[in-house]
Design a protein around this motif. Structure first.
Motif, PDB file in Angstrom:
ATOM      1  N   PRO A   1       1.001  -1.156   0.075  1.00 19.47           N
ATOM      2  CA  PRO A   1       0.194   0.244  -0.087  1.00 19.47           C
ATOM      3  C   PRO A   1       0.882   1.235  -0.319  1.00 19.47           C
ATOM      4  O   PRO A   1       0.802   1.956  -0.785  1.00 19.47           O
ATOM      5  N   TYR A   2       2.073   1.370   0.547  1.00 20.21           N
ATOM      6  CA  TYR A   2       2.318   2.350   0.839  1.00 20.21           C
ATOM      7  C   TYR A   2       3.434   2.399  -0.667  1.00 20.21           C
ATOM      8  O   TYR A   2       4.139   3.585  -1.016  1.00 20.21           O
ATOM      9  N   LEU A   3       3.979   1.248  -1.231  1.00 17.36           N
ATOM     10  CA  LEU A   3       4.674   1.582  -2.377  1.00 17.36           C
ATOM     11  C   LEU A   3       3.712   1.726  -3.612  1.00 17.36           C
ATOM     12  O   LEU A   3       4.509   2.888  -4.326  1.00 17.36           O
TER      13      LEU A   3
ATOM     14  N   GLY B   1       3.310  11.325   0.124  1.00 19.60           N
ATOM     15  CA  GLY B   1       3.889  10.851   0.641  1.00 19.60           C
ATOM     16  C   GLY B   1       5.356  10.949   0.901  1.00 19.60           C
ATOM     17  O   GLY B   1       5.955   9.959   1.410  1.00 19.60           O
ATOM     18  N   LEU B   2       6.194  12.489   0.588  1.00 19.95           N
ATOM     19  CA  LEU B   2       7.356  12.684   0.942  1.00 19.95           C
ATOM     20  C   LEU B   2       7.575  13.242   1.986  1.00 19.95           C
ATOM     21  O   LEU B   2       8.738  13.413   2.890  1.00 19.95           O
ATOM     22  N   MET B   3       6.886  13.234   2.753  1.00 16.77           N
ATOM     23  CA  MET B   3       7.408  13.831   4.449  1.00 16.77           C
ATOM     24  C   MET B   3       7.663  12.911   5.564  1.00 16.77           C
ATOM     25  O   MET B   3       6.676  11.910   5.663  1.00 16.77           O
TER      26      MET B   3
ATOM     27  N   LEU C   1       3.112   6.112  -2.864  1.00 14.75           N
ATOM     28  CA  LEU C   1       4.947   6.711  -3.931  1.00 14.75           C
ATOM     29  C   LEU C   1       4.886   6.550  -5.162  1.00 14.75           C
ATOM     30  O   LEU C   1       5.429   7.525  -5.963  1.00 14.75           O
ATOM     31  N   PHE C   2       4.508   5.416  -5.680  1.00 16.14           N
ATOM     32  CA  PHE C   2       5.145   5.355  -7.085  1.00 16.14           C
ATOM     33  C   PHE C   2       4.208   6.080  -7.789  1.00 16.14           C
ATOM     34  O   PHE C   2       4.624   6.615  -9.061  1.00 16.14           O
ATOM     35  N   GLU C   3       1.935   6.179  -7.327  1.00 14.72           N
ATOM     36  CA  GLU C   3       1.220   6.832  -8.015  1.00 14.72           C
ATOM     37  C   GLU C   3       1.858   8.823  -7.772  1.00 14.72           C
ATOM     38  O   GLU C   3       2.325   9.244  -9.132  1.00 14.72           O
ATOM     39  N   THR C   4       2.781   9.237  -6.970  1.00 17.45           N
ATOM     40  CA  THR C   4       2.960  10.380  -7.121  1.00 17.45           C
ATOM     41  C   THR C   4       4.068  10.415  -7.502  1.00 17.45           C
ATOM     42  O   THR C   4       4.201  11.409  -7.969  1.00 17.45           O
TER      43      THR C   4
END
Length: 813
Positions: free
Chosen positions: A661-663, A686-688, A666-669
């Protein structure tokens, strides 16, 4: 005068009310909410139903109708472009209502801001309403661009007048730095001080104290400058394109220059401002200077009001191939094709860096050139007018300069500009041309002074009452420019400098073109790492450029790729990666303080830091896919590490927790090249990281970063040991590629987009190894480099890179 007030400091102002939900009122309410305040937003009760309300069977008595204006303003905030809120969910901090049913709410707030229509009679009526319910000690301010504070306060009680002042926000309130505070005769000094602290510390604004004169500081001088430019354009026979080419960046001013700015402001609005100054002035010379230009009157009479009317000095015309911009031909007042402008004078200005050098090039490259003469004449008249206003509209040159920089986005205020072109020589030229120079300026020069500003003891001093006076520097601000001017540079390259900012802490400042990262900056990072490890307590990464960093040097990469110099491209990537690792492994704390555009390589320069202190206006994103690439300076590696760390936290320290889920997030971002619209939104992307934070006041970011370095040092800092990163592996990669394929089949992305996204998925998931495997940082860096190199060789990627360099916009091919 001493007054009783329950508000002792800026932090005690927690609840506010804004009256008027138009463009300014809504914008002010949104920014108060940005600062964490609870806000009541009130407007009048509508006198008629909308068609939609009639369709719903509502009546004028329904609460939904009665508070419609304020409710609609709040509803628009989450969708506004540019965004009014740092986070759309913060609209919940604003309660809409109306002045008839919710007036009593004003009795329960700390600060009331009136922002209704610019009519004195209406504002006075609103203040009477406010006073009927306001609690003693509550601050009341008005957002006006030029009405008299004294006139608005007439008829109010002494206690009301003590707590009353103008707070003139510039539009849009979130983005424009300037707030002019204008006390009336009875405003208590404590209230002026408190409002200044609230605006500076809570709202992140730059405050100047203006006198209660027509249009205050920025609009007074800005309007004069526009009138002079129009007059000189006609006198020199220039086109509006020529005038804009000369009065924009060439003079250290925004790209909107003069006539584009007039269209944005509205020609009718400008006439209103002109009338306000002329009608309230008792000076015959000034009245003549603010006479209504016949050209503006003709355009307004014809309905050509500027952008809001679809036509002014420029006009957008829709055609078969899209919209084109036409310009007003001043001889005929008809519109024709917009014409490009070039000349040796303009080219010379473009060729140098910095507003001071640009203006000098503009004026001195070919002084007899018609363009140079026009520029000199407009600058000369604006400088003389500004000097004549010292003591009239503001007490100091410092406040006038700040007002123009913060309110009109000039890079140099009038007196800073005067210093740039040479004070004694320019005054001599003015006198030779028969101009009347204000006596205080000639006296200042006669006293042996060569400039209005100079640096003393690491601080800037300005001309004041016959002697230099040090600028007051807030304890939470650090000026890198002043430190460099006083010899605090430790080392320097063409693209970066290491500066001693005190307490054994240094700051690495980028100063390349657009602060793009190239070999010079990477070399400075390596040199700085060695220097800091040997001699300093820690390192801050920050600068005072327009943007923190727009990414890596794309031109250099494209040139090497097009030449097939793959070893060179790989060397560049490896150099970038190893430089970032040096920062991460530095045995001293490193804190980054980015601001505004922080893109691609700029993000990768921040992520190795132990902590990131974001400015609220930070536009942060790994945007490499927009030019056909993936992050390869450690950005993918850091994203994979973030996903693994979040899975570990969610599983209470158990290594078996699902990374996917976390990957995915970040992949979408990264795949969609998402960029935050504020420092606060970095978390949504998700970058903070947990240790990172945002501070409201951008000017304090360097001092706050220094403070964070010292705290880490005092806590007994040691560099993080290189760890292993758990990755999603081939199964996680497969999940990501299914999403890519679905996007491709639905037509949302191109084939090349899919290729890029597939390589990104490969790197973020850790390649084709087993799920849950732990890999080294270098393993992920190798995957980054391999994917980056392969994409550089793609023709469509090179087309994207070329298009971005040529237009500043991404190409979808």
């Amino acid at each position: 005068m001493t007054i009783k007030s329950s508000h002792k400091n800026a932090g005690s102002i927690r609840r506010a009310a804004v009256i008027g939900s138009g463009v300014m009122g809504a914008g002010i309410a949104a920014h108060l909410a940005n600062a964490g305040m609870r806000v009541v937003l009130l407007d009048v009760v509508p006198q008629a139903l909308t068609a939609e309300e009639e369709k719903q069977g509502l009546t004028l008595a329904d609460a939904k109708v009665r508070s419609r204006l304020a409710s609609a303003a709040v509803a628009r905030m989450g969708k506004a472009q540019p965004a009014q809120l740092y986070d759309p969910s913060w609209a919940s901090r604003i309660t809409p209502g109306n002045l008839s049913d919710h007036l009593s709410a004003l009795g329960d707030v700390d600060w009331i801001v009136e922002a209704v229509v610019e009519r004195l009679d209406i504002k006075r009526d609103v203040f009477a309403l406010i006073e009927s319910v306001r609690q003693p000690g509550t601050i009341v301010s008005t957002n006006t661009s030029g009405l008299s504070a004294a006139s608005m306060a007439e008829g109010r009680s002494a206690e009301f007048r003590q707590h009353f002042a103008v707070t003139h926000f510039f539009n849009p309130p979130r983005y424009m730095k300037l707030v002019e505070i204008v006390p009336a005769a009875d405003t208590a000094p404590e209230i002026v001080q408190l409002l200044s602290e609230v605006c500076e510390r809570r709202l992140g604004k730059g405050v100047v104290i203006a006198k209660d004169t027509p249009n205050f500081i920025a609009n007074r001088i800005g309007t004069f400058g526009m009138l002079v430019t129009l007059e000189e354009t006609l006198r020199f026979g220039l086109t509006i394109e020529e005038a804009d080419a000369l009065t924009g960046p060439a003079m250290g001013r925004p790209k909107t220059a003069t006539f584009r700015m007039l269209d944005l402001v509205g020609l009718d609005t400008l006439l209103h401002v002109v009338d306000n100054v002329r009608e309230r002035s008792t000076d015959a010379v000034e009245q003549a200077a603010f006479a209504r230009p016949a050209l503006l009157e003709r355009l307004v009479a014809a309905g050509r009001l500027g952008e809001k009317a679809g036509a002014g000095f420029y006009k957008k015309v829709k055609g078969k191939g899209g919209s084109v911009i036409e310009s007003l031909q001043l001889e005929t007042l008809e519109y024709g094709p917009k014409r490009s402008v070039s000349s040796p004078v303009i080219d010379a200005s473009k060729a140098v860096k910095g507003a001071a050098e640009k203006v000098k090039a503009l004026l001195h490259t070919e002084p007899k050139d018609r363009y140079a003469q026009f520029a000199w004449s407009t600058i000369k008249k604006t400088l003389l007018y500004s000097a004549a206003q010292v003591g009239v509209i503001a007490d100091s040159i410092k406040d006038i300069d700040r007002a123009m920089r913060w309110g009109f986005n000039w890079e140099l205020g009038p007196f800073e500009l005067w210093d740039a072109i040479g004070l004694p020589g320019s005054v001599q030229q003015m006198q030779k041309e028969g101009e009347e120079v204000p006596a205080w300026v000639t006296a200042w020069i006669a006293g042996g002074h060569q400039s209005f500003y100079r640096v003393e003891s690491n601080k800037r001093a300005y001309a004041a009452s016959g002697a230099y006076k040090l600028e007051e520097q807030e304890p939470d601000t650090i000026s890198l420019a002043a430190l460099k001017a006083s010899g605090k540079t430790v080392l320097s390259t063409a693209g970066a400098s290491l500066i001693d900012i005190g307490d054994d802490v240094v700051c690495l400042e980028f100063h390349s073109q657009n602060n793009a990262i190239g070999g010079d900056i990477l070399s400075a990072i390596r040199q700085s790492a060695k220097e800091v490890e040997q001699n300093w307590r820690g390192l801050v990464l920050a600068n005072e450029g327009r943007n923190f960093c727009v990414g890596a040097n794309l031109m250099l990469l494209l040139m090497e790729a097009q030449s097939g110099e793959w070893d060179e491209v790989e060397d560049i990537i490896r150099f970038f990666q190893s430089s970032m690792l040096e920062l991460k492994r530095l045995d001293r704390p490193v804190v980054a303080a980015p601001h505004r555009m922080t893109l691609g390589g700029g993000v990768e320069a921040c992520l190795p830091a132990d902590q990131i202190i974001y400015s609220p206006e930070t536009y942060f994103g790994l945007v490499e896919t927009g030019v056909g690439l993936i992050p390869a300076g450690g950005g993918c590696k850091e994203a994979a590490a973030m996903a693994a760390e979040r899975a570990l936290v969610s599983g209470n320290g158990k290594h078996g927790a699902d990374i996917q889920p976390y990957l995915n997030a970040l992949f979408e971002t990264i795949a969609l090249a998402k960029t935050s619209t504020s420092g606060y939104e970095v978390g949504r992307l998700g970058l903070m990281r947990p240790q990172d934070r945002v501070i409201m006041r951008q000017e304090a970011r360097i001092a706050e970063a220094k403070r964070a370095v010292l705290e880490l040092d005092r806590a007994g800092y040691s560099a993080p040991a290189e760890g292993r990163i758990r990755v999603a592996g081939r199964e996680g990669k497969a999940v990501l590629k299914v999403a890519v394929q679905a996007m491709r089949l639905s037509g949302h992305i191109s084939g090349h987009d899919a290729l890029i996204a597939g390589k990104l998925a490969h790197v973020l998931a850790g390649g084709d190894i087993r799920p849950g495997a732990e890999v080294s940082e270098q393993y992920l860096l190798d995957l980054e480099c391999e994917a980056f190199l392969s994409l550089c060789g793609e023709r469509k990627t090179q087309e994207r890179m070329s298009h971005m360099l040529a237009t500043g916009k991404p190409l979808r091919n």
